[in-house]
Design an enzyme around this catalytic site. Structure first.
Site, PDB file in Angstrom:
ATOM      1  N   ILE A 187      -3.141   4.442   9.942  1.00  0.00           N
ATOM      2  CA  ILE A 187      -3.417   3.483   8.514  1.00  0.00           C
ATOM      3  C   ILE A 187      -4.636   3.303   8.207  1.00  0.00           C
ATOM      4  O   ILE A 187      -5.158   2.363   7.528  1.00  0.00           O
ATOM      5  CB  ILE A 187      -2.817   2.097   9.128  1.00  0.00           C
ATOM      6  CG1 ILE A 187      -3.414   1.603  10.367  1.00  0.00           C
ATOM      7  CG2 ILE A 187      -1.277   2.235   9.276  1.00  0.00           C
ATOM      8  CD1 ILE A 187      -3.236   0.234  10.713  1.00  0.00           C
ATOM      9  N   LYS A 188      -5.620   3.987   8.686  1.00  0.00           N
ATOM     10  CA  LYS A 188      -7.048   3.663   8.420  1.00  0.00           C
ATOM     11  C   LYS A 188      -7.337   4.360   6.923  1.00  0.00           C
ATOM     12  O   LYS A 188      -6.579   4.765   6.149  1.00  0.00           O
ATOM     13  CB  LYS A 188      -7.940   4.464   9.289  1.00  0.00           C
ATOM     14  CG  LYS A 188      -7.971   3.997  10.569  1.00  0.00           C
ATOM     15  CD  LYS A 188      -8.191   2.557  10.932  1.00  0.00           C
ATOM     16  CE  LYS A 188      -8.139   2.081  12.261  1.00  0.00           C
ATOM     17  NZ  LYS A 188      -7.102   2.109  13.037  1.00  0.00           N
ATOM     18  N   ASN A 189      -8.706   3.933   6.478  1.00  0.00           N
ATOM     19  CA  ASN A 189      -8.991   4.265   4.996  1.00  0.00           C
ATOM     20  C   ASN A 189      -8.861   5.600   4.840  1.00  0.00           C
ATOM     21  O   ASN A 189      -8.602   6.116   3.562  1.00  0.00           O
ATOM     22  CB  ASN A 189     -10.497   3.744   4.554  1.00  0.00           C
ATOM     23  CG  ASN A 189     -10.516   2.274   4.642  1.00  0.00           C
ATOM     24  OD1 ASN A 189      -9.414   1.433   4.643  1.00  0.00           O
ATOM     25  ND2 ASN A 189     -11.764   1.783   4.612  1.00  0.00           N
ATOM     26  N   LEU A 190      -9.070   6.661   5.795  1.00  0.00           N
ATOM     27  CA  LEU A 190      -9.034   7.961   5.676  1.00  0.00           C
ATOM     28  C   LEU A 190      -8.128   8.250   6.932  1.00  0.00           C
ATOM     29  O   LEU A 190      -8.526   7.761   8.115  1.00  0.00           O
ATOM     30  CB  LEU A 190     -10.279   8.553   5.687  1.00  0.00           C
ATOM     31  CG  LEU A 190     -10.055  10.182   5.619  1.00  0.00           C
ATOM     32  CD1 LEU A 190     -10.653  10.755   4.074  1.00  0.00           C
ATOM     33  CD2 LEU A 190     -10.505  10.852   6.881  1.00  0.00           C
TER      34      LEU A 190
END
Ligand code: PLP
Length: 382
Positions: A187-190
């Site tokens: 679920i991270k930015n990338l």
């Protein structure tokens, strides 16, 4: 092909795929090379290019990034590491993994991040490192104490798990000369599916990290394939990033400009939607220099509001239960008034790239109603 997870506010966070990821993974699977491959090395090159740094060392998770960064900075038994209690438990577990002692510090309730003053107050003769957590994507620069930390040989190891893409001034986080650790979990930015990167301070440190993440083996696996042996010169762990994960990350990098734009515009939509609500304090960011990762507010009657919103299918969460109150870390507990206060008030609202402005307006309306009901219930009882 577009692969999306459920595009609504029922989830607190959610991966967002642009559609090329599956084909990129299929290509790696067809190649038969699943370990650390040239795809992993291409991912490292692309990350380094985006951040404007010479080296980026890919590993299998953000936790592995923190662990190897501490090892590379020669932090170990007898040392103290300054960490906020308000972070994911991975930050603290990495400190314990190297045999050092976590020295918990309080936070600024407005940012959920450590401040220069709080860090300096916690420094002792045993302090070997400070691990600021760039909470929700906010950069923490420690400018006023940097000289003193350097003079005392205290490493700054940034836990930038939330902050891929964010900036300090003109530079991206990771490009300012500290050891910086990113997570590329789901679920991270990338996302790489799972993965992480360490940005080292020097080229020598990059070599150390490369050995650490590959069981201390000196040569790359490709080189080993053409010889009868391999050399193990130092301690190491099985922490490399597979080409499968790197392929996902490379496909995501192609769209990172869109990721930044979408996440910033969702943040602005939240700002507008939450502004009229009494009793709600947004833990704000500067959307021009942050790629926001979590949307958090402080509210009264948090537990009731949480239950009410969950009952309506809205994916609220709490980031994080403080670490100094966890059983595993009780030996290092100390009073942290701001952390303890904030821990009872913070609420994480749904924040992911499937959301629309309409979803955000609905979340804000439901939050306003939940607050009224929780307040009325408290008044009725008193
Ligand atoms: C602040 C923080 N640090 C470290 C980590 C660990 O990263 P990973 O899950 O990739 O191991 C996370 C993961 O969510 C995190 O939020």
């Amino acid at each position: 092909m577009t692969i999306c997870t459920k595009p609504d506010a029922g989830r607190n966070a959610s991966p967002f795929l642009y559609g090329q990821e599956a084909a990129a993974v299929a290509e790696v699977l067809e190649s038969g090379q699943y370990g650390h491959t040239d795809v992993t090395e291409e991912f490292e090159r692309r990350i380094a290019e985006l951040l404007g740094v010479r080296d980026a060392v890919a590993v299998c998770s953000g936790t592995a990034a923190l662990h190897t960064a501490l090892l590379a900075a020669e932090v170990g038994p007898g040392h103290e590491v300054i960490v906020p209690s308000m972070t994911f438990c991975a930050t603290v577990q990495a400190v314990i993994a190297v045999g050092a002692t976590p020295r918990f510090v309080d936070i600024d309730p407005a940012t959920l991040c450590v401040t220069d003053q709080l860090v300096m107050e916690a420094v002792t003769t045993k302090t070997a490192a400070v691990m600021p957590v760039l909470f929700g994507g906010r950069a923490v620069d420690l400018t006023s104490i940097r000289k003193e930390l350097t003079e005392r040989h205290i490493s700054v190891i940034e836990d930038a798990a939330h902050a891929f893409g964010s900036r300090y001034g003109a530079r991206r986080v990771g490009g300012t000369g500290d050891l910086t650790c990113f997570s590329f979990g789901p679920i991270k930015n990338l996302t790489c599916g799972q993965g992480g990167v360490v940005v080292p301070r020097t080229h020598d440190e990059a070599d150390t990290l490369r050995q650490l993440r590959l069981l201390g083996v000196v040569k790359s696996q490709a080189e080993c394939a053409n010889t009868t042996s391999y050399r193990v010169d130092s301690f190491g762990l099985r922490y490399q990033m597979s080409g499968i994960n790197a392929a996902i990350g490379l496909a995501q990098l192609d769209h990172f400009e869109s990721t930044e734009r979408i996440r910033r515009s969702l943040w602005r939509a939240y700002r507008r939607a939450l502004a009229p609500l009494d009793g709600v304090t947004l833990i704000d960011v500067d959307p021009d220099r942050t790629v926001p990762h979590l949307c958090q507010v402080r509210v009264p009657h948090r537990d009731k509001v949480f239950a009410q919103l969950r009952a309506q299918g809205i994916g609220v969460g709490v980031h994080y239960p403080p670490n100094h109150l966890q059983t595993a870390f009780a030996d290092w507990a100390r009073p942290l008034p701001a952390t303890e206060q904030v821990a009872g008030e913070i609420l994480t609202l749904p924040f992911h790239q499937h959301l629309t402005e309409t979803d955000i307006a609905q979340v804000a309306t439901a939050l306003g109603q939940a607050l009224k009901m929780a307040g009325a219930a408290s008044c009725a009882r008193s």
